[in-house]
Design an enzyme around this catalytic site. Sequence first.
Site, PDB file in Angstrom:
ATOM      1  N   SER A  10       4.840   0.332   4.085  1.00  0.00           N
ATOM      2  CA  SER A  10       3.647   0.273   3.009  1.00  0.00           C
ATOM      3  C   SER A  10       2.908  -0.941   3.022  1.00  0.00           C
ATOM      4  CB  SER A  10       4.042   0.518   1.625  1.00  0.00           C
ATOM      5  OG  SER A  10       3.185   0.716   0.707  1.00  0.00           O
ATOM      6  N   ASP A  37       1.033  12.389   1.748  1.00  0.00           N
ATOM      7  CA  ASP A  37       0.972  10.949   1.162  1.00  0.00           C
ATOM      8  C   ASP A  37      -0.173  10.790   0.142  1.00  0.00           C
ATOM      9  OD1 ASP A  37       1.230   8.192   0.498  1.00  0.00           O
ATOM     10  OD2 ASP A  37       2.385   7.887   2.658  1.00  0.00           O
ATOM     11  N   HIS A  46       4.773   9.552  -0.079  1.00  0.00           N
ATOM     12  CA  HIS A  46       4.980   8.046   0.452  1.00  0.00           C
ATOM     13  C   HIS A  46       6.358   7.530   0.577  1.00  0.00           C
ATOM     14  CE1 HIS A  46       2.445   4.542   1.168  1.00  0.00           C
ATOM     15  NE2 HIS A  46       3.341   3.895   0.473  1.00  0.00           N
TER      16      HIS A  46
END
Length: 130
Positions: free
Chosen positions: A30, A80, A111
């Site tokens: 991320s 996602d 995610h």
Amino acid sequence: MKHIFEKGTRVDDPVLVGFVRDNLVAIGYSNGANIAGSLLFHYQNAFSGAILHHPMVPRRGIKLPNLSDIPIFIGAGTNDPICTAQETEELQKLLREAGATVEVHWEHFGHQLTTSEVDAASVWFKKNLL
């Protein structure tokens, strides 16, 4: 060999600390993947490879450095909500246009960073960087 934290060790001397910059591989998830991606976008030879889990395009409208011979793994989610499939495909295209070898591994868990994604990155790492 001195340890990096021993008194008198110069951090800028890779021989003394056993750090070889040519072997640096970025691994991030991320925001960590976005930071690593940004370094790839701005500096040639920032890493010898990268594993980016759920990254976004770090910056648009800039010329990327030559990324030839830089293998990059991207872990992504088809569903996602943060890093969309389109975002992943755009990042893959930009990195490839700069000369990187890019492999995208798709999952179907949003995610989340999953064990199967980490396992795929491990297999990729052993194949491409060892």
